[in-house]
Design an enzyme around this catalytic site. Structure first.
Site, PDB file in Angstrom:
ATOM      1  CG  HIS A  40      -4.150  -3.737  -2.870  1.00  0.00           C
ATOM      2  ND1 HIS A  40      -4.445  -3.071  -4.037  1.00  0.00           N
ATOM      3  CD2 HIS A  40      -3.883  -5.016  -3.233  1.00  0.00           C
ATOM      4  CE1 HIS A  40      -4.375  -3.920  -5.058  1.00  0.00           C
ATOM      5  NE2 HIS A  40      -4.018  -5.099  -4.598  1.00  0.00           N
ATOM      6  CB  CYS A  41      -2.008   1.869  -1.141  1.00  0.00           C
ATOM      7  SG  CYS A  41      -3.774   2.200  -1.299  1.00  0.00           S
ATOM      8  CG  LEU A  42       1.674  -0.859   2.179  1.00  0.00           C
ATOM      9  CD1 LEU A  42       2.522  -2.100   2.276  1.00  0.00           C
ATOM     10  CD2 LEU A  42       1.558  -0.178   3.540  1.00  0.00           C
TER      11      LEU A  42
END
Length: 363
Positions: free
Chosen positions: A354-356
């Site tokens: 999700h962060c990327l």
């Protein structure tokens, strides 16, 4: 910090942030280039990105940021090797400091109706109030709005006395697309640690969410998980999987550092209300066993999944709980396959799927 509402806000113009499971036109990624984020692992991380791109490109475009000729060459080699045609990629030669585009990339808001529209809710970025290298990342929302010829709603319009846009990372919030938003007090309200907007109050945040994102109902959680470099991003512990359902991580080991904070968040969600006054359904998601690198705990969490058009991509960690986490998410999101992506190396960078990634809603 006194607010000043203006009719130029996204909400007053009919725009709101949609849920992640709504249809996308594209997923935005920034191909990895900073070796120090993944010590000794940058080559394997590129192959993880190749697997992600392959899964995403099945049913939407990939807007791929590359730093320079060398990064683009690496990206094209990996993409060709995993069987993705370059024509599925929108290449963006925009230098970045890091690859965590969820936090510095464009946050899109959408206007439904007879004349659907898309815009960028423009926020600031300051390297998580921790790292000095962020000025390239800061430019990405503006470049995205220009490239897509989209209107941009500036968050600074709410607070004309401030020096610039409100600093907000995409991983610090999660939404149900109906007006409710999740956030943690640790990340957004701590007055001493990694302070994004000094002097900002809870009411300032709630005004920002309402006017800039069309989300008038904030559900405040407490602390994030151990090892989180962002000081409490919500996308590592609790996520909407439908307009009425939230998955919340659970640590069964009472001696683990995550046990008490996650139980306190469970207690908060038991009292929470959605935008219509109803209570959300809360489903528990296991945590993997703790992972460490050079004595530092890593923020390994199954909640850091990403919902694209073709699949739900879930980080896995060679852990016995992998299967249970995949099964729970598959039961809750049944309209597309759930796919595990090996993230034991990826989480060395202190983030996963999700962060990327960042979604661009479909019109």
């Amino acid at each position: 910090m006194p607010p000043f509402a203006t009719p130029k806000t996204a909400s007053r113009s009919g725009f709101a942030i949609p849920a992640e499971w709504n249809a996308h036109d594209a997923t935005w990624l920034a191909f990895p280039h900073r070796r120090s984020d993944w010590p000794g692992k940058i080559s394997s991380i590129r192959w993880v990105y190749g697997e992600i791109i392959k899964r995403v490109a099945v049913a939407e475009r990939v807007a791929l940021l590359v730093n320079d000729d060398k990064t683009e060459a690496h990206a094209k080699s990996v993409i060709a090797s995993v069987g993705v045609n370059e024509s599925a990629i929108d290449w963006m030669r925009w230098p970045t400091d890091r690859s965590w585009i969820r936090d510095f990339g464009p946050i899109f808001v959408q206007k439904d109706g007879t004349a659907p529209d898309l815009a960028v809710a423009h926020f600031g970025f300051n390297g998580w109030a921790k790292y000095p290298e962020f000025h390239k990342d800061y430019t990405i929302p503006r470049l995205a709005a220009q490239a897509l010829e989209l209107r941009s709603f500036r968050s600074q319009d709410l607070f004309p006395s401030s020096a610039g846009d409100v600093v907000l990372e995409g991983g610090s919030i999660d939404v149900n697309g109906k007006g409710s938003i999740l956030a943690t007090e640790e990340c957004l309200l701590d007055p001493n640690v990694q302070v994004r907007n000094p002097g900002f109050s809870k009411s300032d945040w709630e005004l920002t969410f309402r006017e800039c994102l069309g989300a008038p109902n904030t559900i405040w959680l407490g602390n994030g998980i151990a090892g989180d470099d962002t000081h409490g991003h919500v996308d590592d512990l609790a996520r909407f999987v439908s307009p009425t359902t939230i998955v919340l991580c659970q640590e069964a080991d009472g001696s683990d550092a995550n046990h008490r904070p996650l139980e306190e968040n469970r207690e908060r969600l038991e009292q929470a209300r959605l935008q219509d006054g109803s209570r959300p359904q809360v489903v528990r998601l296991p945590m993997p066993a703790p992972l460490f690198f050079r004595g530092q705990r890593l923020p390994a969490s199954y909640a850091n999944f990403y919902i694209c058009n073709a699949a739900v991509l879930v980080p896995t960690f060679n852990d016995p709980a992998d299967r249970a986490a995949l099964g729970i998410i598959a039961e809750l999101i049944s309209d597309r396959p759930v796919v595990g992506i090996h993230a034991t190396d990826l989480v060395l960078g202190l983030g996963t799927l999700h962060c990327l990634s960042q979604q661009q809603p479909s019109l």
